[in-house]
Design an enzyme around this catalytic site. Structure first.
Site: not given
Ligand code: NAP
Length: 685
Positions: A289, A352-353
Site C-alpha cells: 500500500k 495500523g493501516g
Molecule cells: P496492521 O497495519 O498490521 O495493524 C495491525 C493492528 O493490530 C496494530 O494496531 C497492532 O498493534 C494491532 N495488533 C496486532 N496484534 C495485536 C495483539 N495481539 N494485541 C493488540 N493489538 C494487536 O493491519 P491493518 O491493515 O490495519 O489491518 C487490521 C485489521 O483490519 C485486519 O485484521 C483486517 O481484518 C481488518 N481490515 C478490514 C478491512 C475491511 O475492509 N473491512 C480492510 C483491511 C483490513 P501494534 O501497533 O501494537 O502492533
C-alpha cells in the site's frame, strides 16, 4: 494441428483408485468439462485403459508424469514409455509426451500429441529457443510449464503466446505464476489446466476447475477482455477476485479480475512489466500500500494525507492512486449508526493501516475520536496526526465513548477465540464496529451481541471499498447487494456449500459423508482446531454454535433466556443435523452436544475427536477469554466447581462418543497436526 477450439479448461484428475477416477470423469463432464487429463501417475496400480475410457464424455488426455517433472510415477522409464504407447493404442484423444521422449513414441491412429516441458526450478535461459524447437517437433500442441522466480517471469512466458507456430499452452507454476494460467487464455492459449480436486495437489499454483468456470468464466475470455487484479503478498485467499468478477458479470462488463502475488520490493518492476499485458487497474493490499502510493504519479487526497493507496488505475502516463478504505468505513458507519456520525464519540482500537484510514476519515467528518493501541508510540503518533486523544492500552476499557471500532487484527482467523476488549466494557448503548471480516462474526461481535450492543461487521466496509474501486475501474455503479451476498457466501462454509450440493461437489461421495466432529467442553479450542484441521485437509469447517447464532439471529444466551435449555438443545440438534449433510467438513460442536441421544447417533457419521482438558485449565481459559461463563447460562455462577461438576457428568458421554482423545492443553497447531496424521491413515494417498 490440434482440434481444440479454446479457450477451455483441461480438467486434471488424479486419483489413486480407478473407481474414483471414473466417478470424477463423469462428474467433471456433468459440470461442463470439455477436455479431461487423466494423471495416470496417481493410480496405485497399472491403469485399466478400457475401464477409464468407457463412457468417455469428452476428449481425454493421457499423462504419466515423472517426479522430476512434478509427477508421482514410481516405475522405470521403460515401463512408462510402454504405458504411454498402450494409452495411444487404447484410443486416448491426446497423449502428453515430454520433449526428451517425443522421438521414442511414434504417432499412431488419431491420438494427438502434446509435447511438454516442465521445469520446477525456474526458467531456462534458452526458453524462447526451446519453444521454437518444440514447435518443430511432430506435435499438435506445445506445453511449457516453468516455475516463476519473480513476477516478471510471467510476462516473459506469456510472450511465447504471440503468434506461435503451433498452438501453445505456456504458463508459470507456483503462486507467483497463478496469474499467467488465466492471462494466457487472453493471449490465445487453447486451454488452461484446472484441478477437479484441488486438494489432490495436482500441480503448484493450479486453480480449481470450478473456480475457473464459475468465477473466471474461462470459456468467454477474448483477446479484448479487460484485465484488473489485486496485488499483494499473500493474495491466494483474497476475496477480491470473487466479488469483482461477480460484479463484472452482473453488469455485463467484459473484464476479469485476477490475483497477482507481488512480494515486497517487486512492485515497480511488476507494474512496468505488466504494462505490456496490459492490466487496467489494481486493488492493492499488504505489503504494497505504501509503495503503491509512492509510485503513482496522480494521487487522491486520501493517499496524499495517508501515504498509502489501496487502488491503482492505469492512465496514459502511469497510475492514479486512490484510497477507498476511509470513504468505505465512513459510508458504512453513516448507513448503520442510529444517530448522526458527527454526534458520536469514537474509540478507535488499533493504529495500523486500517485505523489510520478510518482516523483520517473521522477527522474529515469532525468526529470526536480516541485512539488506543498496544504499542504506545504508534498510537500516540496516529492520535497526534489526526488531532485525537490517545488512551493508554491498559485504560482502554474505561474510555468515555459510545462507538467502538476495532482496527486490530485480534480475533481474525485463525485466532477466532480472541477479542481486543473485555466484554464487561460493552454497555448496551455502545455501537460496536469490528473491521475484521474473516470471520464475519468475531468474538468481539459475539460479545457485543450478547451484551445487547448494536453491531456492524467488517463485511459492509469491505464490500464498500471494493464497490468504490469497481466504480473507478468501470465508471459504473457497483452491485453492492450482490457483492455482499458473494462475500457472505464465501465466508460461511455452510452457506457456500449449500450453493453446491454435496452430490454435485463430490462424485460418488461415500454413503456416509466425510465428517470429523470435535467434541469437548467450552474452552477446549474446538473452533480454532477445526479451522486449522480443515485447512490441512482442504476441507470446510463449521462452528455449530456460531451457525446456530447466525441462523436464528440471536445469541445463545438469548435463546436460553427465551426458550430454556430444552429449546436451545432442540435448535442445537437441528443445526447438527443440517451440518451432517455436508461432505468434507470439520465440525466444532457445542460443549453439550453429547447430552442428547439423537445427537450421539449423528456423531456416528464421522470419527469423533474428544479434546480433553482438566477443569482448572478450562476455567483459566474461560476466565481470560472474553466469552466467559457469563455468556453461557449452563455454566451458571459456580465457576471452577461448576465446570468440574458438569465435566464429571459429561465425561462418560464424551468418552462413549470418541474415536480419538487428545490432550487439549497442547497447542492448537499440534492437535490439528495429530488429528490430520491420524485421519489420513485412510488408504487413498
Ligand atoms: P496492521 O497495519 O498490521 O495493524 C495491525 C493492528 O493490530 C496494530 O494496531 C497492532 O498493534 C494491532 N495488533 C496486532 N496484534 C495485536 C495483539 N495481539 N494485541 C493488540 N493489538 C494487536 O493491519 P491493518 O491493515 O490495519 O489491518 C487490521 C485489521 O483490519 C485486519 O485484521 C483486517 O481484518 C481488518 N481490515 C478490514 C478491512 C475491511 O475492509 N473491512 C480492510 C483491511 C483490513 P501494534 O501497533 O501494537 O502492533
Amino acid at each position: 494441428m490440434s482440434t481444440i477450439k479454446g479457450p477451455i479448461v483441461c480438467v486434471v484428475i488424479g486419483r489413486t483408485r480407478h473407481r474414483m477416477m471414473q466417478a470424477e470423469i463423469q462428474e467433471a463432464a456433468k459440470q461442463g468439462a470439455k477436455l479431461i487429463e487423466l494423471r495416470l501417475d496417481f493410480l496405485s496400480r497399472d491403469p485399466d485403459f478400457k475401464r477409464l475410457l468407457r463412457d468417455r464424455p469428452c476428449p481425454m488426455v493421457a499423462t504419466i508424469r515423472r517426479p522430476s517433472d512434478g509427477g508421482r510415477w514410481n516405475g522405470t522409464e521403460d515401463q512408462r514409455l510402454r504405458l504411454l504407447r498402450h494409452a495411444i493404442v487404447a484410443g486416448f484423444d491426446f497423449v502428453d509426451l515430454e520433449i526428451d521422449i517425443i522421438q521414442q513414441i511414434p504417432r499412431f491412429g488419431t491420438t494427438q500429441r502434446i509435447v511438454s516441458y516442465h521445469n520446477l526450478q525456474g526458467i531456462p535461459d534458452n526458453l524462447e529457443a526451446l519453444h521454437k524447437q518444440m514447435c518443430e517437433e511432430d506435435a499438435d500442441i506445445v506445453k511449457i510449464a516453468v516455475n516463476a522466480q519473480t513476477t516478471t517471469d510471467n510476462v516473459r512466458v506469456l510472450k511465447l503466446l504471440k503468434n506461435p507456430p503451433k498452438p501453445t499452452v505456456a504458463f508459470c507454476m507456483g503462486d507467483l505464476g497463478t496469474c499467467s494460467r488465466l492471462l494466457g487464455l487472453r493471449q490465445g492459449m487453447p486451454f488452461t489446466y484446472g484441478a477437479f480436486n484441488k486438494e489432490r495437489h495436482i500441480a503448484p499454483g493450479v486453480q480449481a476447475f470450478r473456480d475457473l468456470q464459475q468465477i473466471y468464466r474461462v470459456d468467454e475470455i477474448k483477446p479484448e477482455t479487460k484485465i484488473f487484479g489485486v496485488i499483494g503478498d499473500p493474495v491466494a485467499h483474497s476475496l477480491s477476485p470473487l466479488i469483482h468478477n461477480a460484479a463484472f458479470q452482473a453488469r455485463g462488463i467484459d473484464a476479469r479480475y485476477v490475483s497477482f502475488r507481488v512480494p515486497r520490493g517487486e512492485l515497480q518492476s511488476f507494474l512496468q512489466a505488466f504494462r505490456e499485458i496490459p492490466v487496467e487497474g489494481y486493488s492493492v493490499t499488504l505489503p504494497q500500500k505504501e509503495a503503491a502510493a509512492k509510485i503513482a504519479d496522480e494521487k487522491d487526497e486520501a493517499v496524499e494525507v495517508m501515504g498509502a493507496a489501496n487502488t491503482l488505475v492505469a492512465t496514459t502516463k502511469g497510475f492514479r492512486a486512490a484510497n477507498t478504505d476511509a470513504q468505505a468505513a465512513i459510508d458504512s458507519l453513516k448507513a448503520h449508526l442510529p444517530t448522526p456520525l458527527q454526534s458520536r464519540r469514537v474509540l478507535l482500537v488499533g493504529a495500523g493501516g486500517v485505523a489510520r484510514a478510518i482516523a483520517f476519515g473521522l477527522k474529515k467528518e469532525g468526529v470526536v475520536t480516541y485512539v488506543t493501541n498496544r504499542t504506545e508510540e504508534r498510537g500516540v503518533k496516529l492520535a497526534d496526526e489526526v488531532g485525537a486523544k490517545f488512551v493508554d492500552w491498559t485504560a482502554r476499557h474505561a474510555t468515555d465513548c459510545d462507538t467502538i471500532i476495532n482496527c486490530t487484527s485480534v480475533g481474525m482467523h485463525p485466532n477466532v477465540d480472541e477479542s481486543p476488549l473485555h466484554h464487561s466494557c460493552l454497555n448496551s448503548g455502545i455501537f460496536v464496529f469490528d473491521t475484521i471480516y474473516t470471520p464475519e462474526t468475531t468474538m468481539l461481535i459475539r460479545d457485543a451481541r450478547e451484551r445487547g450492543c448494536p453491531v456492524l461487521t467488517g463485511v459492509d466496509m469491505f464490500v464498500r471499498q471494493a464497490g468504490l474501486q469497481f466504480q473507478m475501474f468501470t465508471g459504473q455503479t457497483p452491485p453492492l447487494e450482490l457483492m455482499t451476498d458473494v462475500v457472505r457466501k464465501a465466508l460461511s462454509p455452510v452457506q457456500a456449500r449449500a450453493a453446491a450440493p454435496v452430490e454435485e461437489a463430490v462424485p460418488e461421495a461415500p454413503a456416509t459423508p466425510r465428517l470429523i466432529f470435535l467434541i469437548g467442553y467450552r474452552g477446549a479450542g474446538k473452533t480454532t482446531i477445526a479451522q486449522l484441521l480443515a485447512d490441512k485437509l482442504g476441507w470446510i469447517w463449521a462452528d455449530a454454535d456460531a451457525v446456530l447464532e447466525d441462523r436464528y439471529g440471536k445469541s445463545i444466551k438469548e435463546i436460553f433466556a427465551e426458550e430454556g435449555e430444552a429449546g436451545f438443545r432442540d435448535r442445537e440438534a437441528a443445526i447438527l443435523e443440517e451440518l451432517c449433510a455436508y461432505d468434507c467438513c470439520v465440525i466444532a460442536t457445542g460443549g453439550g452436544v453429547v447430552l442428547r441421544e439423537d445427537n450421539r447417533e449423528r456423531l456416528k457419521l464421522g470419527p469423533v475427536v474428544w479434546l480433553n482438558a482438566p477443569a482448572d485449565v478450562l476455567w483459566q481459559r474461560l476466565q481470560s477469554d472474553s466469552a466467559t461463563a457469563e455468556q453461557r447460562p449452563d455454566l451458571a455462577q459456580g465457576g471452577r466447581a461448576e465446570i468440574e461438576e458438569l465435566l464429571r457428568a459429561r465425561m462418560p458421554l464424551y468418552d462413549a462418543c470418541q474415536n480419538l482423545t487428545l490432550d487439549a492443553t497442547q497447542s492448537p497447531e499440534m492437535i490439528a497436526e495429530l488429528i490430520g496424521v491420524w485421519y489420513q491413515g485412510e488408504p487413498e494417498a
